[in-house]
Scaffold this motif. Structure first.
Motif, PDB file in Angstrom:
ATOM      1  N   ALA A   1     -30.447 -41.807  16.312  1.00  0.00           N
ATOM      2  CA  ALA A   1     -31.287 -41.124  17.297  1.00  0.00           C
ATOM      3  C   ALA A   1     -31.099 -41.635  18.723  1.00  0.00           C
ATOM      4  O   ALA A   1     -31.502 -40.956  19.673  1.00  0.00           O
ATOM      5  N   GLU A   2     -30.497 -42.810  18.883  1.00  0.00           N
ATOM      6  CA  GLU A   2     -30.386 -43.412  20.216  1.00  0.00           C
ATOM      7  C   GLU A   2     -29.433 -42.597  21.095  1.00  0.00           C
ATOM      8  O   GLU A   2     -28.236 -42.553  20.863  1.00  0.00           O
ATOM      9  N   PRO A   3     -29.967 -41.935  22.131  1.00  0.00           N
ATOM     10  CA  PRO A   3     -29.129 -41.071  22.969  1.00  0.00           C
ATOM     11  C   PRO A   3     -28.189 -41.837  23.907  1.00  0.00           C
ATOM     12  O   PRO A   3     -27.238 -41.249  24.431  1.00  0.00           O
ATOM     13  N   LEU A   4     -28.426 -43.118  24.108  1.00  0.00           N
ATOM     14  CA  LEU A   4     -27.596 -43.869  25.044  1.00  0.00           C
ATOM     15  C   LEU A   4     -26.278 -44.342  24.437  1.00  0.00           C
ATOM     16  O   LEU A   4     -25.366 -44.716  25.167  1.00  0.00           O
ATOM     17  N   TYR A   5     -26.163 -44.337  23.089  1.00  0.00           N
ATOM     18  CA  TYR A   5     -24.922 -44.760  22.453  1.00  0.00           C
ATOM     19  C   TYR A   5     -23.847 -43.690  22.610  1.00  0.00           C
ATOM     20  O   TYR A   5     -24.123 -42.497  22.470  1.00  0.00           O
ATOM     21  N   THR A   6     -22.635 -44.133  22.863  1.00  0.00           N
ATOM     22  CA  THR A   6     -21.503 -43.203  22.782  1.00  0.00           C
ATOM     23  C   THR A   6     -21.198 -43.007  21.300  1.00  0.00           C
ATOM     24  O   THR A   6     -21.675 -43.768  20.452  1.00  0.00           O
ATOM     25  N   GLU A   7     -20.379 -42.018  20.984  1.00  0.00           N
ATOM     26  CA  GLU A   7     -19.995 -41.787  19.587  1.00  0.00           C
ATOM     27  C   GLU A   7     -19.309 -43.027  19.009  1.00  0.00           C
ATOM     28  O   GLU A   7     -19.579 -43.435  17.884  1.00  0.00           O
ATOM     29  N   GLU A   8     -18.461 -43.643  19.801  1.00  0.00           N
ATOM     30  CA  GLU A   8     -17.752 -44.844  19.354  1.00  0.00           C
ATOM     31  C   GLU A   8     -18.731 -45.992  19.083  1.00  0.00           C
ATOM     32  O   GLU A   8     -18.618 -46.691  18.077  1.00  0.00           O
ATOM     33  N   GLN A   9     -19.700 -46.181  19.973  1.00  0.00           N
ATOM     34  CA  GLN A   9     -20.703 -47.233  19.775  1.00  0.00           C
ATOM     35  C   GLN A   9     -21.542 -46.953  18.534  1.00  0.00           C
ATOM     36  O   GLN A   9     -21.831 -47.854  17.751  1.00  0.00           O
ATOM     37  N   ARG A  10     -21.936 -45.689  18.366  1.00  0.00           N
ATOM     38  CA  ARG A  10     -22.761 -45.317  17.220  1.00  0.00           C
ATOM     39  C   ARG A  10     -22.009 -45.596  15.919  1.00  0.00           C
ATOM     40  O   ARG A  10     -22.550 -46.169  14.983  1.00  0.00           O
ATOM     41  N   GLU A  11     -20.734 -45.216  15.859  1.00  0.00           N
ATOM     42  CA  GLU A  11     -19.941 -45.445  14.657  1.00  0.00           C
ATOM     43  C   GLU A  11     -19.809 -46.937  14.367  1.00  0.00           C
ATOM     44  O   GLU A  11     -19.919 -47.361  13.213  1.00  0.00           O
ATOM     45  N   ALA A  12     -19.597 -47.739  15.406  1.00  0.00           N
ATOM     46  CA  ALA A  12     -19.480 -49.185  15.225  1.00  0.00           C
ATOM     47  C   ALA A  12     -20.799 -49.768  14.721  1.00  0.00           C
ATOM     48  O   ALA A  12     -20.808 -50.602  13.804  1.00  0.00           O
ATOM     49  N   MET A  13     -21.905 -49.339  15.300  1.00  0.00           N
ATOM     50  CA  MET A  13     -23.218 -49.829  14.880  1.00  0.00           C
ATOM     51  C   MET A  13     -23.493 -49.458  13.420  1.00  0.00           C
ATOM     52  O   MET A  13     -24.006 -50.269  12.652  1.00  0.00           O
ATOM     53  N   LEU A  14     -23.159 -48.232  13.041  1.00  0.00           N
ATOM     54  CA  LEU A  14     -23.391 -47.797  11.671  1.00  0.00           C
ATOM     55  C   LEU A  14     -22.504 -48.559  10.688  1.00  0.00           C
ATOM     56  O   LEU A  14     -22.953 -48.913   9.592  1.00  0.00           O
TER      57      LEU A  14
END
Length: 108
Positions: free
Chosen positions: A82-95
């Motif tokens: 849900a975090e809108p500030l993450y880029t797709e790359e950041q979101r994938e890394a976090m997940l």
């Protein structure tokens, strides 16, 4: 799950973006013999269908303990998605990190 995805006209890439589930996992959903409950939960949340219904669609028995379904780990996954500030790359890394920690911290 694929029927729900198709009813929304979502590509595998869109389902990946919405759920955080890897594209390969999404692509292989129909042929996998085992799908983790965390994957089913993430897909259900993305498709906005009840998790129990998603488990039935996947042909698996839901976890006995509902706390597992709405665990802090599941809430963390939703927060990352849900975090809108993450880029797709950041979101994938976090997940990926989230899933790695979740797997390593599971009781035997």
């Amino acid at each position: 799950m694929k029927a729900e995805q198709a009813s929304r006209n979502w590509t595998d890439s869109e389902l990946h973006r919405q759920s955080g589930v890897s594209r390969n996992t999404i692509k292989d959903l129909g042929t996998r013999k085992r799908v983790e409950t965390a994957t089913i939960s993430a897909l259900a949340d993305a498709l906005r269908i009840p998790r129990t219904e998603a488990y039935e669609l996947a042909g698996i028995v839901p976890p006995d303990d509902e706390a597992e379904v709405d665990s802090p780990a599941a809430n963390a996954r939703r927060a990352i998605l849900a975090e809108p500030l993450y880029t797709e790359e950041q979101r994938e890394a976090m997940l990926r990190l989230h899933d790695l920690f979740a797997r390593s911290n599971r009781p035997d």
